[in-house]
Design an enzyme around this catalytic site. Structure first.
Site, short mmCIF file in Angstrom:
data_model
loop_
_atom_site.label_atom_id
_atom_site.label_comp_id
_atom_site.label_asym_id
_atom_site.label_seq_id
_atom_site.Cartn_x
_atom_site.Cartn_y
_atom_site.Cartn_z
N SER A 107 0.83 -1.20 0.00
CA SER A 107 0.00 0.00 0.00
C SER A 107 0.87 1.25 0.00
O SER A 107 1.78 1.39 0.81
CB SER A 107 -0.90 -0.01 1.24
OG SER A 107 -1.71 1.13 1.28
N GLY A 108 0.60 2.15 -0.93
CA GLY A 108 1.36 3.38 -1.04
C GLY A 108 2.50 3.32 -2.03
O GLY A 108 3.23 4.30 -2.22
N THR A 112 -2.17 1.93 -7.97
CA THR A 112 -3.36 2.53 -8.59
C THR A 112 -2.96 3.57 -9.63
O THR A 112 -3.53 3.63 -10.72
CB THR A 112 -4.25 3.17 -7.51
OG1 THR A 112 -4.63 2.16 -6.56
CG2 THR A 112 -5.50 3.77 -8.13
N ASN A 157 -1.04 4.91 3.23
CA ASN A 157 -1.45 5.44 1.93
C ASN A 157 -2.76 6.19 2.09
O ASN A 157 -3.69 5.70 2.73
CB ASN A 157 -1.61 4.28 0.92
CG ASN A 157 -1.92 4.77 -0.47
OD1 ASN A 157 -1.90 5.96 -0.75
ND2 ASN A 157 -2.22 3.84 -1.35
N SER A 160 -5.59 4.10 -0.44
CA SER A 160 -5.26 2.68 -0.48
C SER A 160 -6.45 1.88 -1.00
O SER A 160 -7.57 2.03 -0.53
CB SER A 160 -4.89 2.19 0.92
OG SER A 160 -4.65 0.80 0.92
N SER A 161 -6.19 1.01 -1.98
CA SER A 161 -7.24 0.12 -2.49
C SER A 161 -7.49 -0.97 -1.46
O SER A 161 -6.59 -1.73 -1.13
CB SER A 161 -6.81 -0.51 -3.82
OG SER A 161 -6.62 0.47 -4.80
N GLY A 371 -0.53 -5.87 -2.26
CA GLY A 371 0.76 -6.53 -2.11
C GLY A 371 0.87 -7.20 -0.75
O GLY A 371 -0.04 -7.16 0.08
N GLU A 373 1.43 -7.83 2.95
CA GLU A 373 1.22 -6.89 4.06
C GLU A 373 1.75 -7.47 5.36
O GLU A 373 1.44 -8.62 5.71
CB GLU A 373 -0.28 -6.56 4.21
CG GLU A 373 -0.81 -5.69 3.09
CD GLU A 373 -2.20 -5.15 3.37
OE1 GLU A 373 -2.66 -4.29 2.62
OE2 GLU A 373 -2.82 -5.60 4.35
#
Length: 1045
Positions: A107-108, A112, A157, A160-161, A371, A373
């Protein structure tokens, strides 16, 4: 790419395969760091693209950069996301097969944004037409919509998705983007009801509160203050300076309209979002028996009357819950509503992106997935995400090895086995049937008895004990126990160790919703909620699949999809946790390099040969290094390369000659070749200058004479060039003057007969008129009055246009009359009869014209006419028409389901297989009176019939035609009077209200209520379809009646 090797000491190599110390993680990090500090955020590992988030805007994404990379060889320009996208696109066109781009990272890291860049590139590079532009806009604008409902601010993020997304972009044979499809995976529904400190709920909640207009918020019962809603303040960061919720709201509203969401869909969608906020504010207290009771009933008002449109009595579900159970049920309902609405939203977007053409399409897929985590506390969501990454890593290694092996076999080079870590042992640990962690988790969720998170952990210890990649506090050694809690288990993933806390595993995996709560949701009149909670959903007798089992199945389906396509990879890396530009955190990047599998991929790519190029490309660059190949090689490219490498002194073990490519084993061999080429370029420049001097200085003039001659020659070349450009400009201006003169002369003589002076101008006027006509044509050829007026020089159009229109009308009527068969003629006669009775009298008649008539509306009408018991008035005559309807009792107006059967002799009202009433056609009158109706075995006098029919115009037309009773049909304005029985009359009244309904009013009349603001031709509910005494739609507050005696 080879041209950048000279600066490799300063900016590193563009392809990590060319690293000399390819087994050193430190060398890889050093190369990434050098490039990052030079704002070179992209690096290759073969065809894999590594991308570092710069945390700032770079000027490398303009239209000019897109054009630069369009159609260029993959390694010819510096690494870029556009280069990868273009190579995927051109490979798809040349091989006519399907591809996908896997974008991964934590994330980050910029996943995206990377997927947006790919979509933008395809939007610019594909052909432009009005249809393709429409599809392109929908593809691009689906991103902000899904981000609003599926993304949230986390600690790492701001966007974040919180779900995985796979998007297919479909291309036709003309390489235009003609459609798309989106699959979503594992939405983090728990975020709806709980956020950690420093995190927010999904963006759409804050966007609605901050950006919604006052009227919308007032209708939704919301206030413009996020602090008033429990579900929005748990993270204590409702407002974030880097996020503009108000601006994002405008983007989402605009995108919804372009993606073809109707206003009703948008209204109901935001009503659901508001309902979740109201649901979060529902509080409970404890009564004397210790059970939960509602504290703030006003929230139920907003949930019932506006948001979910459920009657308040339906919302009151009585179950003996304690307060904690009541809160659990409330949160479970909120998560279910939001999760199912998100699935509906994705399906709605897919309907907008769907390609209607069934011909074969090639596809490029974009997989933007979470990804690996690793948090301070890792729960069920991190377990699923990391399991997904294990599967994708397994697929990644398999496909990479496969592509390498296929290339070697294609080039005729012996394949050398590559040692690598096979993470199948970890995947089996998680997903193996009856023994894996998923099986144990499902078993604990489904077994009767008191199953808890700790009993789940005990089962894991029992079945997984001794596995090299699994450890718990109980199974660990003394040193490891100090780093774990008693409720933890640790998995050794391919990317490293991750410790999971089992608290909440069972609840999150069950994701259960009480049956009576589902029943309440099914009573909603919100069409989205009704779609999300269908009556066809399995009941509680069959337990639904658990969350992890559903995710496992989705992941298996995704793997099958990816295996059927050619893979391309983008690995996104976050350089620091502070989101600071220019800061490179070695420890953080090293960790990501490890779990992204970059070293594994590099080892696979370097297991054989570090560099490979087609013969013609290699020869074109390095041929100056060999006298035999310079300046032009006359043989084949492969022979030229072989001659070149022998001249350069390549050793046999340093290279291999394939069928179409040369393979170089060590980067140092390529570096030496490139350094020699750099020196050769300078030598070639000096040699060219010396040859020029030798050619003009045959008498060995002095240096000053040679210099003067060289300058004079250069000056003469410049003069010739400038003279040629000046002559071109002169000719261009002379041509322009002639055109302008002809145009002016033609304008002056525009009213004169056609001649050589005005012919071009008149042709221009005609063309201009036709061009304007193209964009202003009438909607139909039958429209005689909206044709644009032609200019005076086209007077013949004025006279010929009516003639051609009349010719068109005549030919159209003649053609259609020849095509009409006997059945169609009868159908048109019925439509003509309907028009004579209702046209100009009934406000909603025009909307019935396009609806075809049928001979029956009942699946088996003959079965309906067979009575269960013998009857003296058995139906006679052949069946002419049948339709289902509702009959209202004259006393009390109770509705009863009936079927109306028309025969040649009479009208029958049937209930299932029993004939309830028979009416002769000759008893139907258009005046007041009574009718003899047969019921059972005796005759009785009764009043008028009150019927509700969904197909009113069709039924009345059939009735009037079969019984020859056109005169009995009357359209009445206002209230309708009818006979309850001889000497006693009743009335039917009409009015507008908040909800469509039919009921008996206090004055004893039958009241028909229509909903405010509904269209006159709406067909949402049977109530608004029409009531027949015969009575039509309550919307228009007028009725059509057939009086009978």
């Amino acid at each position: 790419m080879e041209g950048a090797l000279t600066a490799r000491d300063r900016v590193g190599v563009q392809d990590l395969v060319l690293l000399e110390a390819h087994t050193s993680e430190t060398a890889l990090l050093d190369n990434l760091r050098k490039r990052f500090h030079e704002n070179l955020i992209y690096t290759y590992i073969g065809t894999l693209l590594v991308s570092l988030n710069p945390y700032k805007e770079l000027d490398t994404y303009s239209k000019k950069h897109m054009d630069t990379y369009m159609g260029v060889n993959f390694f010819e320009l510096p690494p870029h996301i556009y280069a990868l996208a273009d190579n995927v696109f051109r490979t798809m066109l040349s091989e006519f097969n399907n591809h996908f781009i896997l974008i991964s990272g934590e994330s980050g890291a910029g996943k995206t944004e990377t997927s947006k860049k790919v979509l933008q590139y395809y939007a610019v590079s594909c052909p432009n037409t009005s249809l393709l532009d429409n599809v392109r806009d929908r593809l691009l604008l689906s991103n902000p919509v899904l981000e609003a409902f599926g993304n949230a601010k986390t600690l790492k993020n701001d966007n974040s998705s919180r779900f995985g997304k796979y998007m297919d972009i479909q291309f036709d044979h003309q390489v235009g983007a003609v459609g798309g499809h989106i699959l979503s995976y594992l939405l983090e529904k728990s975020r709806v009801v709980h956020q950690n400190h420093g995190e927010r709920n999904f963006h759409i909640f804050y966007q609605l509160v901050a950006g919604g207009d006052d009227e919308l918020l007032r209708w939704l019962g919301l206030e413009r203050n996020c602090q008033n809603y429990s579900y929005l303040v748990q993270g204590d960061c409702a407002k974030v300076t880097s996020i503009n919720d108000k601006s994002n709201w405008k983007i989402v509203r605009s995108a919804l309209s372009i993606i073809e969401f109707s206003e009703k869909d948008v209204e109901q969608l935001f009503a659901i979002i508001a309902s979740v906020l109201h649901l979060g504010n529902v509080k409970f207290a404890t009564d004397a028996l210790g059970y939960a009771v509602l504290k703030n009933v006003p929230e139920l008002h907003w949930l019932s009357t506006v948001r979910l449109n459920i009657h308040k009595r339906c919302l009151q579900v009585y179950s003996p819950f304690a307060v904690d159970h009541a809160l659990y049920a409330r949160d479970a309902l909120a998560k279910a509503i939001y999760g199912r609405t998100f699935n509906w939203l994705v399906n709605k977007v897919n309907e907008s992106l769907a390609n209607k053409d069934s011909s074969r399409k090639t596809v490029i897929g974009l997989l933007d997935i979470y990804g690996f985590e690793v948090f301070h506390v890792n729960s069920f969501e991190q377990f699923c995400i990391n399991y997904c990454n294990e599967k994708l890593q397994q697929l990644f290694i398999q496909l990479t090895l496969k592509s390498e092996q296929e290339e070697y076999q294609m080039e005729g080079i012996e394949w050398e086995p590559v040692p690598y870590f096979n993470n199948k042992i970890i995947c089996d640990l998680v997903e193996e049937k009856h023994r894996g962690i998923i099986s144990v988790l499902d078993e604990e969720c489904l077994r009767p008895g008191e199953a808890t998170d700790l009993t789940f952990l005990e089962k894991l210890e029992e079945k997984m004990g001794g596995h090299p990649h699994f450890v718990t506090h109980k199974l660990a050694d003394q040193k490891t126990r100090k780093t774990m809690q008693r409720g933890d288990f640790r998995l050794l993933h391919y990317a490293g160790e991750v410790t999971y806390c089992v608290v909440g595993f069972l609840d999150k995996n069950n994701d259960l919703l009480y049956r009576n709560v589902k029943e309440v949701m099914r009573q909603s009149k919100n069409t989205i909620i009704k779609h999300c909670f269908p009556y066809t959903e399995p009941d509680s007798k069959k337990r639904p699949e658990t969350v992890v089992t559903q995710f496992k199945g989705s992941l298996a389906g995704l793997t099958d999809v990816l295996m059927s396509k050619e893979p391309w990879y983008v690995r996104c890396i976050k350089p620091n946790d502070g989101k600071k530009a220019g800061r490179f955190d070695d420890v953080l990047v090293r960790h990501q390099v490890k779990y992204l599998g970059l070293m594994e991929h590099l080892r696979v790519r370097r297991a054989g040969f570090a560099y490979r190029r087609k013969y013609d490309i290699f020869l074109a660059r390095y041929k100056p290094l060999c006298p035999s190949t310079w300046p032009k090689w006359k043989g084949s490219a492969s022979e030229g390369v072989l001659c070149l490498v022998k001249h350069l002194g390549y050793k046999p073990n340093e290279y291999k000659m394939g069928r179409t490519k040369i393979f170089i084993r060590h980067p140092k061999t390529l570096f030496a070749t490139e350094d020699a080429f750099e020196l050769c370029k300078h030598d070639l420049g000096g040699l060219s200058f010396c040859l020029f001097i030798k050619a003009i200085n045959t008498d060995f003039y002095s240096y000053k004479t040679v210099k003067k001659l060289f300058t004079a020659t250069a000056t003469r070349i410049q003069n010739c060039w400038r003279g040629m450009m000046a002559r071109k400009e002169r000719d261009k201006r002379a041509w322009a003057v002639k055109v302008i003169k002809r145009f002016i002369k033609g304008f002056m003589m525009r009213n004169q007969p056609a001649c050589s002076d005005n012919t071009e101008y008149l042709a221009f006027v005609r063309q201009n008129y036709l061009t304007r006509l193209k964009g202003n044509l009438p909607k139909t050829l039958l429209d005689k009055n909206s044709w644009p007026t032609p200019p005076p020089i086209m007077q013949e159009v004025r006279g010929t246009l009516p003639f051609y229109l009349r010719f068109y009308y005549t030919s159209m009527v003649l053609r259609n009359s020849l095509l009409v068969v006997e059945d169609s003629q009868i159908y048109l006669q019925f439509k003509a009869l309907t028009s004579s009775m209702f046209k100009g009298k009934k406000e909603n008649y025009p909307f019935s014209v396009c609806q075809p008539f049928q001979d029956t509306r009942i699946s088996n009408p003959h079965h309906r006419l067979t009575p269960l018991t013998p009857s003296p008035w058995q139906p006679s005559g052949s069946l002419q028409y049948s339709v289902p309807l509702v009959k209202y009792d004259r006393n009390g107006f109770r509705p009863r389901l009936r079927q109306l059967i028309l025969t040649q002799a009479a009208v029958y009202l049937v209930e299932e297989a029993k004939i309830k009433q028979r009416i002769d056609f000759n008893s139907l009158k258009g005046e007041m009176g009574t009718v003899e109706i047969k019921g059972g075995h005796q005759l009785c006098c009764a009043g008028d019939l009150i019927l509700q029919c969904d197909y009113l115009f069709e039924a009345l037309t059939k009735l009037s035609h079969i019984g020859n009773k056109e005169s009995c049909i009357k359209v009445v304005q206002g209230s309708v009077r009818f006979d309850i029985q001889p000497g006693r009359e009743g009335f039917i009244d009409f009015k507008s209200g908040q909800e469509s309904m039919i009921y008996r009013s206090k004055n004893g009349h039958l009241m028909v209520v229509r909903m405010n603001g509904e269209s006159h031709h709406s067909s949402c509910t049977p109530i608004r379809r029409g009531i027949s005494k015969l009575i039509d739609s309550p919307v228009s507050q007028e009725s059509t009646r057939t009086r009978s005696r």
